[in-house]
Every structure is written in C-alpha cells, then in structure tokens.
Design an enzyme around this catalytic site. Structure first.
Site, short mmCIF file in Angstrom:
data_model
loop_
_atom_site.label_atom_id
_atom_site.label_comp_id
_atom_site.label_asym_id
_atom_site.label_seq_id
_atom_site.Cartn_x
_atom_site.Cartn_y
_atom_site.Cartn_z
N THR A 133 0.85 -1.19 0.00
CA THR A 133 0.00 0.00 0.00
C THR A 133 0.89 1.24 0.00
O THR A 133 2.11 1.14 0.07
CB THR A 133 -0.87 0.05 1.27
OG1 THR A 133 0.02 0.04 2.40
CG2 THR A 133 -1.82 -1.11 1.36
N MET A 134 0.26 2.39 -0.05
CA MET A 134 0.99 3.62 0.21
C MET A 134 1.51 3.55 1.65
O MET A 134 0.92 2.86 2.47
CB MET A 134 0.06 4.84 0.09
CG MET A 134 -0.56 4.99 -1.28
SD MET A 134 -1.59 6.48 -1.40
CE MET A 134 -0.36 7.73 -1.68
N GLU B 261 8.04 3.87 -7.77
CA GLU B 261 6.74 4.37 -8.26
C GLU B 261 6.35 3.64 -9.55
O GLU B 261 5.82 4.24 -10.49
CB GLU B 261 6.77 5.89 -8.47
CG GLU B 261 7.26 6.71 -7.28
CD GLU B 261 6.29 6.76 -6.11
OE1 GLU B 261 5.18 6.16 -6.19
OE2 GLU B 261 6.63 7.40 -5.10
N ALA B 262 6.63 2.33 -9.57
CA ALA B 262 6.43 1.54 -10.79
C ALA B 262 4.97 1.40 -11.18
O ALA B 262 4.66 1.05 -12.33
CB ALA B 262 7.06 0.15 -10.61
#
Ligand SMILES: [Zn+2]
Length: 230
Positions: free
Chosen positions: A10-11, A87-88
C-alpha cells in the site's frame, strides 16, 4: 540468475525506504545502481522516502524507454550493476516489458517498487504487468495500519477528509494531506473500512454524532438484539 522483483504494498508501507536501503547496501559492496522513478513526491529526478532520505534518480516519464536508455548508457562505457524502479505503478505496461528485457538481455537485476492497487482497489496497469512478468513478487513486511489498528491493505483517496471512489486513476496527493475542503489526500485503510468508506475523519465525525451509525457490536460479547455492554 538476474531477476525482476516486484516489491509491492500500500501507500506508506516503506517501499521507497526499502529502495534506498537496497541502494545503500549494494553501494557499500561496490555495486553501482541506476535509479529510476516517476512523479516522486520530492519532485522530478528524485527518489525520496517518508523518513526523510532522498537521492537523485532518472525521471522515467511517459514514453521513456528503459531498455534503450540502459543500452545507450552501457555502450558509452557507463557502469550499471543493477536497476531500481520506484513508483512503478505509474509506468506503462510496455515500460515493464522493457524492464523484463533489461533482466533477460542485459542480465541485470531489476528491483521495482510500487503500489499494487489504486483508490478503487483496482490494479494499476504497471503493477498488473509486474505481477504478470516478475520472477518474484514480495509483499512488503512493514505493515501500514488503518486508523482502527488493523492491517491496512487498501488505498483510499480523500477529498476534504471524505473518501471518494470516482475520478482519474492518478491524482497527486499525499497521506499527510489535511481535511481542508477540496484538498486531495490519501489514506491507507483495512478492507472493511475501505468497503464502508470510513476514513479516520469520518470515523471521528461519527463518534461525535452517535445517531449516524448503529452502535457497534463486539462479536465475542454479542447477544442478538441487544447492544454489547462496554
Ligand atoms: Zn480499519
């Protein structure tokens, strides 16, 4: 054998921190990595972690070709022992295919870091392609927590503190955004509270006005038809 590894979560689960840790450990062993990112919160050409660490990176914008970039770098005598792509989730599926080709044809390890699903709990196209192609998928062990204390598995987008389920897949915002009207933010939630669209702010509001929601029942104390004694 070189590998394509997808570190997912998750973030706020420490992905960028782990990316920086991998870079640190390998450079301590004399290895030189090539670091790519896209739309990092610290700005273009940066890979940053919420813990405050930051390093320079190559911005992999829309249309960027990872394979061609690395071939050009190596053929000019540049060095690259492994690749990090942060940040894929923002990458296009064909860019993930390029990363797989970097592993297979250039024989470099590629470590990709990304959020698995968007605020509607749908896979990001880049993350979907990584799940399809990766040699390994690692779900990060640093667990983000929902406001209720349960393991957070879902990303919610909020506007003024309220969860929204409509809108573009990518809108820049942060988990530290306030509850100001109109401000886009993100919050990690457990699946239960994601399904109920209950953010920390709406849970607080509900706690202040008990009429809004039924009294919660504790499963282990439940007597049918009667609120649990607390
Ligand atoms: Zn929860």
């Amino acid at each position: 054998m070189p590998e394509l590894v997808f570190f997912s979560g998750t973030m706020d689960c420490g992905k960028s921190t782990l990316a920086l840790q991998i870079e640190h450990n390998r450079s301590a062993r004399g290895l030189q990595g090539m670091i790519f990112t896209r739309d990092d919160r610290a700005g273009e050409g940066k890979l940053s972690s919420r813990l405050g660490l930051v390093t320079d990176a190559v911005e992999a914008a829309e249309g960027f070709d990872f394979y061609a970039y690395l071939v050009a770098h190596l053929s000019k005598g540049g060095r690259c022992d492994y690749v990090i792509a942060d940040e894929a989730q923002f990458l296009a599926p064909e860019q993930i295919d390029q990363l797989a080709r970097v592993v297979d044809d250039l024989e470099l390890d590629v470590f990709a870091f990304g959020i698995t699903t968007d605020f509607r709990s749908k896979l990001f196209p880049g993350s979907q392609r990584l799940v399809e192609l990766a040699d390994r998928v690692e779900v990060l062990q640093v667990e983000a927590l929902c406001w209720c204390g349960a393991r957070a598995t879902h990303n919610a987008r909020t506007v003024g503190g309220e969860m929204v389920v409509e809108g573009a897949q990518v809108v820049v915002g942060d988990v530290n955004a306030g509850d100001d009207a109109g401000e886009v933010g993100y919050e990690v939630l457990c699946r239960r509270h994601h399904r109920r669209r209950m953010t920390a702010a709406t849970a607080r509001a509900a706690a202040l006005s008990p009429d809004v929601l039924p009294v919660p029942y504790e499963d282990d104390q439940l007597t049918p038809g009667r609120p649990a004694a607390r």
